[in-house]
Design a protein around this motif. Structure first.
Motif, PDB file in Angstrom:
ATOM      1  N   ASP A 116       0.980  -1.182  -0.006  1.00  0.00           N
ATOM      2  CA  ASP A 116      -0.378  -0.100   0.308  1.00  0.00           C
ATOM      3  C   ASP A 116       0.835   1.216   0.135  1.00  0.00           C
ATOM      4  O   ASP A 116       1.434   1.836   0.956  1.00  0.00           O
ATOM      5  N   ALA A 117       0.947   2.257  -1.212  1.00  0.00           N
ATOM      6  CA  ALA A 117       1.365   3.047  -1.281  1.00  0.00           C
ATOM      7  C   ALA A 117       0.697   4.228  -0.690  1.00  0.00           C
ATOM      8  O   ALA A 117       1.010   5.852  -0.967  1.00  0.00           O
ATOM      9  N   ARG A 118      -0.753   4.417  -0.554  1.00  0.00           N
ATOM     10  CA  ARG A 118      -1.086   5.088   0.482  1.00  0.00           C
ATOM     11  C   ARG A 118      -1.776   6.073  -1.166  1.00  0.00           C
ATOM     12  O   ARG A 118      -1.619   5.593  -2.184  1.00  0.00           O
ATOM     13  N   ALA A 147      -4.300  -1.078 -12.070  1.00  0.00           N
ATOM     14  CA  ALA A 147      -3.145  -1.353 -13.748  1.00  0.00           C
ATOM     15  C   ALA A 147      -2.128  -2.647 -13.236  1.00  0.00           C
ATOM     16  O   ALA A 147      -2.127  -3.535 -13.838  1.00  0.00           O
ATOM     17  N   ALA A 148      -1.947  -2.902 -11.370  1.00  0.00           N
ATOM     18  CA  ALA A 148      -1.215  -3.905 -10.774  1.00  0.00           C
ATOM     19  C   ALA A 148      -2.299  -5.205 -11.661  1.00  0.00           C
ATOM     20  O   ALA A 148      -1.124  -6.306 -12.512  1.00  0.00           O
ATOM     21  N   VAL A 149      -3.464  -5.300 -11.739  1.00  0.00           N
ATOM     22  CA  VAL A 149      -3.911  -6.175 -11.959  1.00  0.00           C
ATOM     23  C   VAL A 149      -4.380  -6.853 -13.318  1.00  0.00           C
ATOM     24  O   VAL A 149      -3.913  -7.878 -14.022  1.00  0.00           O
ATOM     25  N   GLU A 150      -4.156  -5.814 -14.353  1.00  0.00           N
ATOM     26  CA  GLU A 150      -3.555  -5.586 -15.297  1.00  0.00           C
ATOM     27  C   GLU A 150      -2.209  -5.733 -15.653  1.00  0.00           C
ATOM     28  O   GLU A 150      -2.447  -7.440 -16.227  1.00  0.00           O
ATOM     29  N   GLY A 173      -0.920  -4.428   0.133  1.00  0.00           N
ATOM     30  CA  GLY A 173      -1.709  -3.532  -1.016  1.00  0.00           C
ATOM     31  C   GLY A 173      -2.959  -4.879  -1.042  1.00  0.00           C
ATOM     32  O   GLY A 173      -3.973  -4.352  -1.280  1.00  0.00           O
ATOM     33  N   TRP A 174      -2.900  -5.860  -0.600  1.00  0.00           N
ATOM     34  CA  TRP A 174      -3.125  -6.923  -0.586  1.00  0.00           C
ATOM     35  C   TRP A 174      -5.249  -7.367   0.032  1.00  0.00           C
ATOM     36  O   TRP A 174      -6.369  -7.371  -0.633  1.00  0.00           O
ATOM     37  N   GLN A 175      -4.516  -6.927   1.008  1.00  0.00           N
ATOM     38  CA  GLN A 175      -5.953  -6.173   1.943  1.00  0.00           C
ATOM     39  C   GLN A 175      -6.420  -5.142   1.837  1.00  0.00           C
ATOM     40  O   GLN A 175      -7.542  -4.724   2.295  1.00  0.00           O
ATOM     41  N   LEU A 180      -7.200  -6.127  -5.736  1.00  0.00           N
ATOM     42  CA  LEU A 180      -5.771  -6.705  -5.352  1.00  0.00           C
ATOM     43  C   LEU A 180      -6.106  -8.138  -5.385  1.00  0.00           C
ATOM     44  O   LEU A 180      -6.345  -9.650  -5.467  1.00  0.00           O
ATOM     45  N   LYS A 181      -7.350  -7.898  -3.470  1.00  0.00           N
ATOM     46  CA  LYS A 181      -7.752  -8.770  -2.975  1.00  0.00           C
ATOM     47  C   LYS A 181      -8.720  -9.963  -3.888  1.00  0.00           C
ATOM     48  O   LYS A 181      -8.875 -10.903  -3.363  1.00  0.00           O
ATOM     49  N   ALA A 182      -9.585  -9.502  -4.482  1.00  0.00           N
ATOM     50  CA  ALA A 182     -10.373 -10.854  -6.022  1.00  0.00           C
ATOM     51  C   ALA A 182      -9.772 -11.195  -6.412  1.00  0.00           C
ATOM     52  O   ALA A 182     -10.016 -12.650  -7.143  1.00  0.00           O
ATOM     53  N   LEU A 183      -8.174 -11.232  -6.636  1.00  0.00           N
ATOM     54  CA  LEU A 183      -7.463 -12.206  -7.365  1.00  0.00           C
ATOM     55  C   LEU A 183      -6.818 -13.321  -6.569  1.00  0.00           C
ATOM     56  O   LEU A 183      -6.709 -13.992  -7.225  1.00  0.00           O
ATOM     57  N   LEU A 184      -7.252 -13.032  -4.893  1.00  0.00           N
ATOM     58  CA  LEU A 184      -6.453 -14.190  -4.334  1.00  0.00           C
ATOM     59  C   LEU A 184      -7.493 -14.752  -3.843  1.00  0.00           C
ATOM     60  O   LEU A 184      -9.481 -15.201  -3.986  1.00  0.00           O
ATOM     61  N   SER A 185      -7.586 -16.683  -3.581  1.00  0.00           N
ATOM     62  CA  SER A 185      -8.778 -17.404  -3.134  1.00  0.00           C
ATOM     63  C   SER A 185      -8.978 -17.614  -1.611  1.00  0.00           C
ATOM     64  O   SER A 185      -8.211 -16.371  -1.007  1.00  0.00           O
TER      65      SER A 185
END
Length: 237
Positions: A116-118, A147-150, A173-175, A180-185
């Motif tokens: 997380d970079a704010r 953009a990271a997800v892309e 950043g994932w939480q 980003l969180k949506a990418l994780l199971s």
């Protein structure tokens, strides 16, 4: 090599020393207390190892990306230690340090860092481990989480990483961001959130072996957001 590494780039503060035979370290989550805790932790590590700065071969520090204030604290401290000892300095990426931890502790081959970079952005990079070395697949950058997800999906499409579940996610950043969180199971746990100086030690030695070290006057932090900050000011382009 006898290497001392420090890091204050995030909420965590850490110090680690490779004595040549063992690693002595300290790690604390202490937001806004880095300037008070860093020196005592440094003293403790040196005393536990029975060494002084003159015994060491190299200094290392987390050169960012991370908190502007935190990165400056480590930069100033390592410059002072370098000036006083004459030792050269290796600046280690905080993202690479988290990736290195995932490789060592999780036996990960692919690691995606998103911290997380704010300001609605993340510090982002992708790494691959092979033959004991960490290589950068997607260069570290600051970008919106979308953009990271892309970039992750593009890497998968290009067969750089076979599937979402194949990589180890690290960073805060994932939480912090739903995209980003949506990418994780549900069982895809993010267990490494902050860099630890222990895992900067092997990276610092690799940099030293390549001659990528600096004297005190050449040491510089890496913010990544320099230009982005200017763009966000009213009237700037």
């Amino acid at each position: 090599m006898k290497i001392l590494a420090i890091d204050t780039a995030t909420e965590a503060c850490s110090v680690a020393l490779n004595t040549g035979d063992a690693v002595v370290s300290r790690f604390e989550i202490c937001p806004q207390q880095h300037s008070q805790r860093l020196l005592p932790m440094l003293d403790e590590v040196l005393k536990d190892a029975g060494l002084v700065l003159a015994d060491l071969d190299l200094l290392a520090f987390g050169r960012g990306p991370g908190s502007f204030t935190g990165v400056r604290i480590a930069t100033g401290m390592i410059q002072g230690l370098s000036l006083g000892s004459g030792l050269k300095v290796a600046g280690v990426s905080t993202l690479a340090a988290m990736a290195q931890q995932a490789v060592i502790s999780k036996q990960a081959t692919w690691v995606v860092c998103a911290t997380d970079a704010r300001m609605g952005e993340v510090y982002f990079a992708m790494y691959k481990s092979g033959n004991g070395l960490l290589s950068e697949v997607i260069a570290e950058q600051v970008c919106p989480p979308e953009a990271a997800v892309e970039l992750i999906n593009e890497a998968i499409a290009a067969n750089q990483c076979e599937a979402i579940g194949e990589f180890e996610p690290v960073g805060t950043g994932w939480q912090a961001y739903p995209a980003l969180k949506a990418l994780l199971s549900e069982d895809h746990e993010v267990s490494i959130e902050f860099p630890d100086a222990v895992y900067m030690l092997p990276l610092a030695e690799q940099l030293a072996n390549k001659g990528d070290v600096q004297v005190a006057s050449e040491v510089k932090p890496v913010y990544l957001r320099d230009k982005v900050t200017w763009k966000k000011l009213p009237g700037r382009e």
